[in-house]
Design an enzyme around this catalytic site. Structure first.
Site, PDB file in Angstrom:
ATOM      1  N   PRO A   1      18.535  36.092 -40.713  1.00 19.88           N
ATOM      2  CA  PRO A   1      18.948  35.306 -41.891  1.00 19.88           C
ATOM      3  C   PRO A   1      20.020  34.286 -41.501  1.00 19.88           C
ATOM      4  CG  PRO A   1      19.145  37.679 -42.316  1.00 19.88           C
ATOM      5  CD  PRO A   1      18.826  37.525 -40.859  1.00 19.88           C
TER       6      PRO A   1
ATOM      7  N   TYR B   1      30.109  36.462 -38.407  1.00 22.80           N
ATOM      8  CA  TYR B   1      30.773  36.401 -37.099  1.00 22.80           C
ATOM      9  C   TYR B   1      31.478  35.067 -36.912  1.00 22.80           C
ATOM     10  CZ  TYR B   1      31.239  35.390 -32.109  1.00 22.80           C
ATOM     11  OH  TYR B   1      31.736  34.996 -30.886  1.00 22.80           O
TER      12      TYR B   1
ATOM     13  N   ASN C   1      27.092  30.022 -25.404  1.00 21.66           N
ATOM     14  CA  ASN C   1      26.560  31.356 -25.087  1.00 21.66           C
ATOM     15  C   ASN C   1      26.718  31.691 -23.606  1.00 21.66           C
ATOM     16  OD1 ASN C   1      25.164  30.560 -27.633  1.00 21.66           O
ATOM     17  ND2 ASN C   1      24.236  32.583 -27.370  1.00 21.66           N
TER      18      ASN C   1
ATOM     19  N   THR D   1      34.489  30.536 -29.816  1.00 21.88           N
ATOM     20  CA  THR D   1      33.066  30.260 -29.645  1.00 21.88           C
ATOM     21  C   THR D   1      32.679  28.891 -30.198  1.00 21.88           C
ATOM     22  OG1 THR D   1      30.902  30.952 -30.485  1.00 21.88           O
ATOM     23  CG2 THR D   1      32.767  31.611 -31.785  1.00 21.88           C
ATOM     24  N   ASP D   2      31.567  28.356 -29.710  1.00 25.75           N
ATOM     25  CA  ASP D   2      31.049  27.098 -30.278  1.00 25.75           C
ATOM     26  C   ASP D   2      30.399  27.324 -31.643  1.00 25.75           C
ATOM     27  OD1 ASP D   2      28.757  28.480 -29.447  1.00 25.75           O
ATOM     28  OD2 ASP D   2      27.874  26.783 -28.375  1.00 25.75           O
ATOM     29  N   GLU D   3      30.170  28.601 -32.017  1.00 29.24           N
ATOM     30  CA  GLU D   3      29.449  28.874 -33.267  1.00 29.24           C
ATOM     31  C   GLU D   3      30.266  28.470 -34.492  1.00 29.24           C
ATOM     32  OE1 GLU D   3      27.219  32.521 -33.317  1.00 29.24           O
ATOM     33  OE2 GLU D   3      27.110  32.570 -31.143  1.00 29.24           O
TER      34      GLU D   3
ATOM     35  N   LYS E   1      35.516  34.132 -36.660  1.00 34.64           N
ATOM     36  CA  LYS E   1      36.110  33.470 -35.487  1.00 34.64           C
ATOM     37  C   LYS E   1      36.772  32.157 -35.919  1.00 34.64           C
ATOM     38  CE  LYS E   1      36.044  34.415 -31.666  1.00 34.64           C
ATOM     39  NZ  LYS E   1      36.937  35.252 -30.819  1.00 34.64           N
TER      40      LYS E   1
HETATM   41  P1  NAD Z   1      32.203  42.061 -26.323  1.00 28.16           P
HETATM   42  O1  NAD Z   1      31.714  42.461 -27.661  1.00 28.16           O
HETATM   43  O2  NAD Z   1      31.382  42.326 -25.121  1.00 28.16           O
HETATM   44  O3  NAD Z   1      33.651  42.705 -26.047  1.00 28.16           O
HETATM   45  C1  NAD Z   1      34.647  42.758 -27.025  1.00 28.16           C
HETATM   46  C2  NAD Z   1      35.761  43.683 -26.513  1.00 28.16           C
HETATM   47  O4  NAD Z   1      36.803  43.717 -27.504  1.00 28.16           O
HETATM   48  C3  NAD Z   1      35.293  45.118 -26.303  1.00 28.16           C
HETATM   49  O5  NAD Z   1      35.818  45.615 -25.083  1.00 28.16           O
HETATM   50  C4  NAD Z   1      35.895  45.859 -27.486  1.00 28.16           C
HETATM   51  O6  NAD Z   1      36.164  47.223 -27.214  1.00 28.16           O
HETATM   52  C5  NAD Z   1      37.169  45.062 -27.725  1.00 28.16           C
HETATM   53  N1  NAD Z   1      37.668  45.179 -29.108  1.00 28.16           N
HETATM   54  C6  NAD Z   1      36.934  45.052 -30.250  1.00 28.16           C
HETATM   55  N2  NAD Z   1      37.735  45.232 -31.322  1.00 28.16           N
HETATM   56  C7  NAD Z   1      38.985  45.457 -30.846  1.00 28.16           C
HETATM   57  C8  NAD Z   1      40.251  45.685 -31.463  1.00 28.16           C
HETATM   58  N3  NAD Z   1      40.365  45.734 -32.799  1.00 28.16           N
HETATM   59  N4  NAD Z   1      41.331  45.871 -30.678  1.00 28.16           N
HETATM   60  C9  NAD Z   1      41.206  45.827 -29.322  1.00 28.16           C
HETATM   61  N5  NAD Z   1      40.045  45.621 -28.686  1.00 28.16           N
HETATM   62  C10 NAD Z   1      38.942  45.427 -29.437  1.00 28.16           C
HETATM   63  O7  NAD Z   1      32.510  40.495 -26.467  1.00 28.16           O
HETATM   64  P2  NAD Z   1      32.370  39.329 -25.384  1.00 28.16           P
HETATM   65  O8  NAD Z   1      30.989  38.815 -25.398  1.00 28.16           O
HETATM   66  O9  NAD Z   1      33.000  39.767 -24.113  1.00 28.16           O
HETATM   67  O10 NAD Z   1      33.291  38.206 -26.065  1.00 28.16           O
HETATM   68  C11 NAD Z   1      34.693  38.150 -25.796  1.00 28.16           C
HETATM   69  C12 NAD Z   1      35.300  37.012 -26.591  1.00 28.16           C
HETATM   70  O11 NAD Z   1      34.672  35.779 -26.231  1.00 28.16           O
HETATM   71  C13 NAD Z   1      35.117  37.142 -28.108  1.00 28.16           C
HETATM   72  O12 NAD Z   1      36.301  36.715 -28.730  1.00 28.16           O
HETATM   73  C14 NAD Z   1      33.964  36.216 -28.421  1.00 28.16           C
HETATM   74  O13 NAD Z   1      34.070  35.704 -29.737  1.00 28.16           O
HETATM   75  C15 NAD Z   1      34.165  35.132 -27.384  1.00 28.16           C
HETATM   76  N6  NAD Z   1      32.943  34.414 -26.974  1.00 28.16           N
HETATM   77  C16 NAD Z   1      31.816  35.112 -26.574  1.00 28.16           C
HETATM   78  C17 NAD Z   1      30.693  34.423 -26.148  1.00 28.16           C
HETATM   79  C18 NAD Z   1      29.453  35.141 -25.663  1.00 28.16           C
HETATM   80  O14 NAD Z   1      28.436  34.496 -25.400  1.00 28.16           O
HETATM   81  N7  NAD Z   1      29.483  36.455 -25.493  1.00 28.16           N
HETATM   82  C19 NAD Z   1      30.697  33.020 -26.128  1.00 28.16           C
HETATM   83  C20 NAD Z   1      31.860  32.330 -26.548  1.00 28.16           C
HETATM   84  C21 NAD Z   1      32.975  33.050 -26.948  1.00 28.16           C
HETATM   85  P1  TYD Z   2      22.454  36.278 -29.204  1.00 25.63           P
HETATM   86  O1  TYD Z   2      22.393  36.662 -27.767  1.00 25.63           O
HETATM   87  O2  TYD Z   2      22.603  37.335 -30.235  1.00 25.63           O
HETATM   88  O3  TYD Z   2      23.633  35.192 -29.328  1.00 25.63           O
HETATM   89  P2  TYD Z   2      24.031  34.226 -30.581  1.00 25.63           P
HETATM   90  O4  TYD Z   2      23.330  34.647 -31.791  1.00 25.63           O
HETATM   91  O5  TYD Z   2      25.509  34.467 -30.668  1.00 25.63           O
HETATM   92  O6  TYD Z   2      23.677  32.835 -30.142  1.00 25.63           O
HETATM   93  O7  TYD Z   2      21.144  35.443 -29.553  1.00 25.63           O
HETATM   94  C1  TYD Z   2      20.815  34.274 -28.822  1.00 25.63           C
HETATM   95  C2  TYD Z   2      19.584  33.681 -29.458  1.00 25.63           C
HETATM   96  O8  TYD Z   2      18.487  34.578 -29.271  1.00 25.63           O
HETATM   97  C3  TYD Z   2      19.721  33.484 -30.961  1.00 25.63           C
HETATM   98  O9  TYD Z   2      19.051  32.283 -31.326  1.00 25.63           O
HETATM   99  C4  TYD Z   2      18.997  34.679 -31.552  1.00 25.63           C
HETATM  100  C5  TYD Z   2      17.917  34.979 -30.521  1.00 25.63           C
HETATM  101  N1  TYD Z   2      17.514  36.395 -30.397  1.00 25.63           N
HETATM  102  C6  TYD Z   2      16.168  36.745 -30.441  1.00 25.63           C
HETATM  103  O10 TYD Z   2      15.281  35.889 -30.600  1.00 25.63           O
HETATM  104  N2  TYD Z   2      15.829  38.058 -30.316  1.00 25.63           N
HETATM  105  C7  TYD Z   2      16.774  39.029 -30.157  1.00 25.63           C
HETATM  106  O11 TYD Z   2      16.394  40.237 -30.076  1.00 25.63           O
HETATM  107  C8  TYD Z   2      18.140  38.663 -30.084  1.00 25.63           C
HETATM  108  C9  TYD Z   2      19.218  39.698 -29.907  1.00 25.63           C
HETATM  109  C10 TYD Z   2      18.471  37.320 -30.203  1.00 25.63           C
END
Ligand code: NAD
Ligand code: TYD
Length: 355
Positions: free
Chosen positions: A290, A158, A187, A132-134, A162
């Site tokens: 927070p 989180y 995101n 992630t970019d975070e 990562k």
């Molecule tokens: P998600 O939470 O939707 O899915 C995570 C999956 O991992 C689920 O299917 C869960 O069952 C599985 N999992 C969790 N713990 C596990 C374990 N111990 N063993 C095996 N499987 C396990 O997450 P996502 O949004 O699909 O993100 C996927 C990846 O991409 C993550 O590594 C996340 O950090 C990264 N990522 C997400 C975003 C985003 O915006 N969602 C952006 C950049 C990077």
């Molecule tokens: P989120 O989708 O949780 O992604 P991330 O925190 O990993 O960027 O949140 C995106 C943005 O939206 C973040 O600035 C937090 C904000 N947010 C709200 O304002 N209300 C909400 O209920 C949620 C879940 C997120």
């Protein structure tokens, strides 16, 4: 074949669907099926012999060992993680366990197996780590976007977990020569995203006539990318990314949260007008998260120059597709917004002043 971890989650499921539409190579999906993992996300592959789901934990080393030696994947694509910042604030332990210890376990088993491969297979193997970019922390309003050389400064449990996993992947390449590639993406949004994240949560609440809880002043900025574009980028980095490198992936679509929510409301007003008036009247400003990172933005010039990847969707086109998907899949949302989901909503929002 390739081994995907976390393929029943949001991005992993989209990736597997995209990958199997683009190639004939089999996919083995190792997923623990936590609250975020939903095997129904892959229902379209029922009866498709190229796809296998194994329910298991990346921390289960004997299972990982058995899958590697039994199936001999030519790549591991590692999505499995705990992924929600708010949950990491309420309970960081699980994030350390899966994101750091789990990635360590996967790297150890992969290294042991890979070390013993014949030279040709060894050279061709890849470990692609999805991150992630975070990990880069928070930008000021005039700071340049994150590049691959921006120093790590994670701020939430989180992003710290990562960042730890990214460092382990880097070290396994540097020390042991494991052929790794890491991607750091902004995101994502799109189909199958669990309704705890901003965009699907707002759609879900709006359709239920519930408050739309915007944290703080709503001016936090995220750089949004349609999930299909992320999946295409991962597929291309897997094919052509340079070993040991990291690639930033982003949509070049910086938006304030409040603007995202208003855009969503306008799309919903057009698609599913509300008798009581526009959805924007449901917007409620609530207590901030927070340590809330103010701004993320990705400089994606490296992946564009080296791999030729560019996003195909604009924020407008991607968001319209996403809203349509959620309107057409009310049963999917109903299914995941079960008892455990309601407990989470209560835990995260009750004290903030909106539910
Ligand atoms: P998600 O939470 O939707 O899915 C995570 C999956 O991992 C689920 O299917 C869960 O069952 C599985 N999992 C969790 N713990 C596990 C374990 N111990 N063993 C095996 N499987 C396990 O997450 P996502 O949004 O699909 O993100 C996927 C990846 O991409 C993550 O590594 C996340 O950090 C990264 N990522 C997400 C975003 C985003 O915006 N969602 C952006 C950049 C990077
Ligand atoms: P989120 O989708 O949780 O992604 P991330 O925190 O990993 O960027 O949140 C995106 C943005 O939206 C973040 O600035 C937090 C904000 N947010 C709200 O304002 N209300 C909400 O209920 C949620 C879940 C997120």
């Amino acid at each position: 074949m390739i081994l995907v971890t976390g393929g029943a989650g949001f991005i992993g499921a989209n990736f597997i669907l995209d990958f199997l539409a683009a190639t004939d190579e089999p996919v083995l999906n190792l997923d623990k099926l936590t609250y975020a993992g939903n095997p129904h996300n892959l229902d379209a592959l029922q009866g498709d012999s190229r796809y296998t789901l194994v329910r298991g934990d990346i921390n289960d080393r004997s299972l990982v060992r058995q899958l590697l030696s039994g199936r001999r994947p030519r790549a591991v694509v590692h999505f499995a993680a705990e992924s929600h910042v708010d949950r990491s604030i309420h309970g960081p332990g699980e994030f350390v366990q899966t994101n750091m210890v789990g990635t360590f376990s996967l790297l150890e088993e992969t290294r042991a197996w890979w070390s013993a491969l014949p030279a040709g297979e060894k050279d061709a193997f890849r470990f692609l780590h999805v991150s992630t970019d975070e990990v880069y922390g928070s930008l000021g309003p005039n700071d340049p976007a994150f590049s691959e050389t921006t120093p790590y400064a994670p701020n939430s449990p989180y992003s710290a977990s990562k960042a730890g996993s990214d460092h382990l992947v880097r070290a396994y390449h540097h020390t042991y020569g494991l052929p790794t590639v890491t991607t750091n993406c902004s995101n994502n949004y799109g189909p199958y995203q669990f309704p705890e994240k901003l965009i699907p949560l707002m759609i879900h609440n709006a359709l239920a006539g519930k408050p739309l809880p915007v944290y703080g002043d709503g001016s936090n900025v995220r750089d949004w990318l349609y999930v299909g574009d992320h999946c295409a980028a991962i597929r291309e980095v897997l094919a052509r990314g340079r070993i040991g490198e990291t690639y930033n992936i982003g949509g070049g679509a910086e938006m304030k949260n409040i603007d995202v929510v208003h855009t969503l409301c306008a799309l919903l007003d057009a698609a599913r007008p509300r008798a009581e008036g526009g959805y924007a009247s449901l917007v409620t400003f609530v207590t901030d998260r927070p340590g809330h990172d103010r701004r993320y933005a990705i400089d994606a010039s490296k992946i564009r120059a080296e791999i030729g990847w560019v996003p195909r969707e604009s924020f407008g086109s991607g968001l319209a597709k996403t809203v349509r998907w959620y309107l057409d899949h009310a049963d999917w949302v109903e299914d995941v917004a079960s008892g455990a989901y309601r407990t989470w909503v209560e835990q995260n929002y009750a004290a903030r002043g909106a539910a």
